[in-house]
Design a protein around this motif. Sequence first.
Motif: not given
Length: 166
Positions: A38, A42, A46, A50-52
């Motif tokens: 993660a 990020q 990201a 993007r973060a999602t």
Amino acid sequence: MSPRGRPRAPGLALLATAGVMLVLMARADEVPRFPEGAAVFQANCAVCHRATGAGTPGLAPPVTQYPPRFIATPEGRRQLALTVLFGMFGDIVVAERHYNFKMPDFVRLDDATLAATLNFVVFDLGHAPAEAAPLTVSDIAAERPRALDGSAVLAHRGEVVAQLAP
Ligand code: HEC
């Protein structure tokens, strides 16, 4: 003494407590299964995806569509490793949108870092079935000597997608 203000205070305190509990519960749900991946995602991915992982229209595809499907087949697993090691270049269609921009290579990141990052994409962002086997350090190491270019990675993706169940 403020008779008008007082009766509201217990209600507000309750609301505040419920609010804090909701925030804590939401956070517990979001604890990633692959926290190291993660952090790398990020920091490095990201900006485009993007973060999602939902992607940026016209720039970078969502990584929540194909990667969770690729994890289920040997060639799909290789495709995931090849994409981050060597990047990818050329037109692809994801969720009915075209993308035709360069995915940079991340060959400078080590095998464990790339495995964790892909596992975060596949399981945390993409919600692949939990029983699927995560990528291992050796999965990445096996592809590293191949030194493909981005167009060859795209060609391999075409073969993998053609073999997926509709
Ligand atoms: C500069 C923008 C950019 C960055 C940064 C970036 N990507 Fe990409 N990524 C792309 C583009 C563009 C594509 C599609 C390439 C194409 O059209 O051939 C892509 C494709 C992918 C795919 C393939 C999706 C599919 O459906 O086959 C994966 C997986 C992926 N990226 C993961 C990552 C990861 C993990 C990182 C960080 C380590 C990362 N990307 C960083 C732009 C980016």
